[in-house]
Design an enzyme around this catalytic site. Structure first.
Site, short mmCIF file in Angstrom:
data_model
loop_
_atom_site.label_atom_id
_atom_site.label_comp_id
_atom_site.label_asym_id
_atom_site.label_seq_id
_atom_site.Cartn_x
_atom_site.Cartn_y
_atom_site.Cartn_z
N SER A 9 -9.63 1.05 3.04
CA SER A 9 -8.82 1.91 2.19
C SER A 9 -7.69 1.18 1.46
CB SER A 9 -8.19 3.01 3.05
OG SER A 9 -7.34 2.44 4.04
N SER B 263 -9.75 -1.44 7.22
CA SER B 263 -9.22 -1.23 5.87
C SER B 263 -8.43 -2.36 5.24
CB SER B 263 -8.34 0.02 5.86
OG SER B 263 -9.15 1.14 5.72
N LYS C 193 0.85 -1.19 0.00
CA LYS C 193 0.00 0.00 0.00
C LYS C 193 0.89 1.24 0.00
CE LYS C 193 -3.90 1.79 2.80
NZ LYS C 193 -4.72 1.54 4.00
N1 GLN Z 1 -13.32 3.02 6.60
C1 GLN Z 1 -12.69 3.46 7.80
C2 GLN Z 1 -12.38 4.92 7.73
O1 GLN Z 1 -12.70 5.51 6.75
C3 GLN Z 1 -11.47 2.65 8.08
C4 GLN Z 1 -10.29 3.09 7.34
C5 GLN Z 1 -9.06 2.31 7.71
O2 GLN Z 1 -9.14 1.26 8.35
N2 GLN Z 1 -7.92 2.86 7.36
O3 GLN Z 1 -11.83 5.50 8.61
#
Ligand code: GLN
Length: 481
Positions: free
Chosen positions: A150, A174, A75
């Site tokens: 994400s 994420s 990532k």
């Molecule tokens: N969807 C969650 C957020 O928008 C989790 C994101 C993540 O785990 N980085 O914060």
């Protein structure tokens, strides 16, 4: 599509060559990634150089790393020395870190071949990868749908055969959520198990480094190669790292599985409800005992997370001011320059979080919001502690829905609700894994989430592996061409 353990076994036998395999992956990325959009940067030369070095070690029968020659994607949130690292944001469009994150250094030391950096929601804020400043990523199972987020690029890369394994970060789900959406395995280890040093911070008390793989043996390999104490991360756990592959006994006899009532309520897609219940029955058939448990604070998880995460994000993101690194938009004075830089460099979701977080931390509101959220967080942890007095793992759906279409969740709240089942393990730092457990009628993957005790990744992996070995789901792959 071969797993990491299949590849390294073939390399060791001389049945496959790390250089040829790296070339195959690079060629596949060249041919297919225009469709998927998993990668932001492909590090072709570095990958081939690492593959040649791995190949030389196999030929010379030199000591090997546990991932020698394995093609891995990262990532774009992990700092990579000499390789652009954007965190999905315009504000870091041209940022080239002068150092490697600990995770990157450990992967290199383990012999991994790093293929490139994958797309993500800007600063890891999102559940669909649509908040990337750069490009859309498509779900290899249905290109009209999101891969989740994400870490959407990392999940799509593994599902689409564009990397043998990958790493993402999981702050509120994420890695587990995109794993569920893309039909791969995603595991968030215990908070502090894998060093956060060199990770571009979102919410520091919630950020976890987490692997994505085609199967559980590969998860065990990636976790084993990267976990362990790091003096460069103050929250890194100083505890021994067991041999996770050796923990995969194939048996769940006597394992006590808890099924929390609150994870099967309103808002859960009936097809997911059914698939997860069938999966739990399968664990019972394999010798586990199953009982209902209750986690009454589940309903407060999302609200609490969306105070804590933006609060920490607003503080972490204060460093992007146009002064030290990243984008700078000139202005008439310092304040004007900082505000123009941040206005131009951050996307809408990041601005929303910074505003929410700043508000929650401001004088007079701090205790009502951030303080209260931290107290609720303690209650959520107590719920789990109580449940783990009776059971060894918890089994739940990973997500309330399958992968949705691009543009379908334009309302931020609808997007946030997608995290309802993943957030509690984030808030508590407990290890949790998503494993493929079937498909809906439209052929979209469904994920089963298992949550374990602090630092007990071995039990989670053992349960997930036994389930995987008894079911066909992990072997099914989308056809991208
Ligand atoms: N969807 C969650 C957020 O928008 C989790 C994101 C993540 O785990 N980085 O914060």
């Amino acid at each position: 599509m071969r797993t990491i353990h299949e590849l390294t076994t073939a390399f060791a036998k001389g049945d496959a060559s790390p250089v040829a395999v790296a070339e195959e992956y690079l060629a596949r990325i060249g041919a297919l990634d225009a469709k998927v959009g998993a990668y932001l940067t492909v590090t072709r030369d570095e990958a081939l150089a690492a593959a040649r070095a791995a190949e030389a070690r196999y030929r010379a029968r030199a000591p090997l790393g546990p991932l020698d020659g394995a093609p891995i994607a990262l990532k774009d949130v992990f700092c990579t020395r000499g390789v652009r690292t954007t965190s999905g944001s315009r504000i870091l469009d041209t940022y080239v870190p002068p150092y490697d994150a600990t995770i990157v250094a450990r992967l290199k030391a383990a012999g991994a071949v790093i293929l490139g950096k994958t797309n993500m929601d800007e600063f890891a804020m999102g559940s669909s990868t649509e908040h990337s400043a750069f490009q859309l990523t498509r779900n290899p199972w249905d290109l009209a749908r999101v891969p989740g987020g994400s870490s959407g690029g990392s999940a799509a890369a593994v599902a689409g055969g564009l990397a043998a394994g990958s790493f993402g970060t999981d702050t509120g789900g994420s890695v587990r959520q995109p794993a569920a959406f893309c039909g791969v395995v995603g595991m968030k280890p215990t908070y502090g198990r894998i060093s956060r040093y060199g990770l571009i911070a979102f919410a520091s008390s919630l950020d976890h480094v987490a692997p994505l793989t085609l199967d559980i043996v590969d998860t065990a390999l990636l976790l084993g190669a990267t976990a362990g104490h790091d003096p460069l991360d103050a929250t890194s756990v100083d505890a021994p790292v067991p041999d996770y592959v050796a923990a995969l006994t194939g048996s769940v006899k006597g394992l006590r599985v808890g099924v929390p009532d609150e994870y099967f309520g309103e808002g859960l897609d009936p097809e997911i409800d059914r698939a997860v219940r069938v999966a739990i029955d399968r664990l019972r058939d394999l010798g586990a005992s199953v009982e209902r448990v209750s986690l009454p604070t589940t309903e407060y998880g999302v609200a609490t997370y969306y105070i804590v995460a933006p609060a920490e994000a607003s503080s972490n993101l204060a460093r992007y001011d146009g002064v030290k690194y990243g984008l700078r938009v000139p202005g008439k004075d310092l304040i004007d320059m900082v505000s123009r830089t941040r206005a131009a460099g951050f996307g809408a979701e990041v601005k929303r979080r910074v505003m929410l977080g700043t508000y929650a931390l401001s004088t007079g509101y701090y205790d009502a919001y951030y303080g209260q959220a931290q107290r609720v967080r303690t209650l959520v942890r107590r719920d789990f502690e109580k449940a783990f007095e009776r059971v060894d793992v918890l089994a739940t759906p990973t997500t309330p829905s399958v992968a949705f279409k691009h543009g379908e969740k334009a309302d931020p709240l609808a997007m946030y609700m997608n995290d309802v089942y993943t957030i509690p393990a984030s808030m508590t730092g407990l290890p949790a894994i998503s494993v493929p457990c079937g498909f809906n009628a439209a052929g979209l993957p469904i994920g089963l989430q298992l949550i374990g005790r602090t630092l007990d990744e071995a039990t989670l992996l053992r349960a997930a592996h036994a389930y995987e070995q008894a079911t066909p789901w992990h072997a099914k792959r989308p056809s991208l061409g």
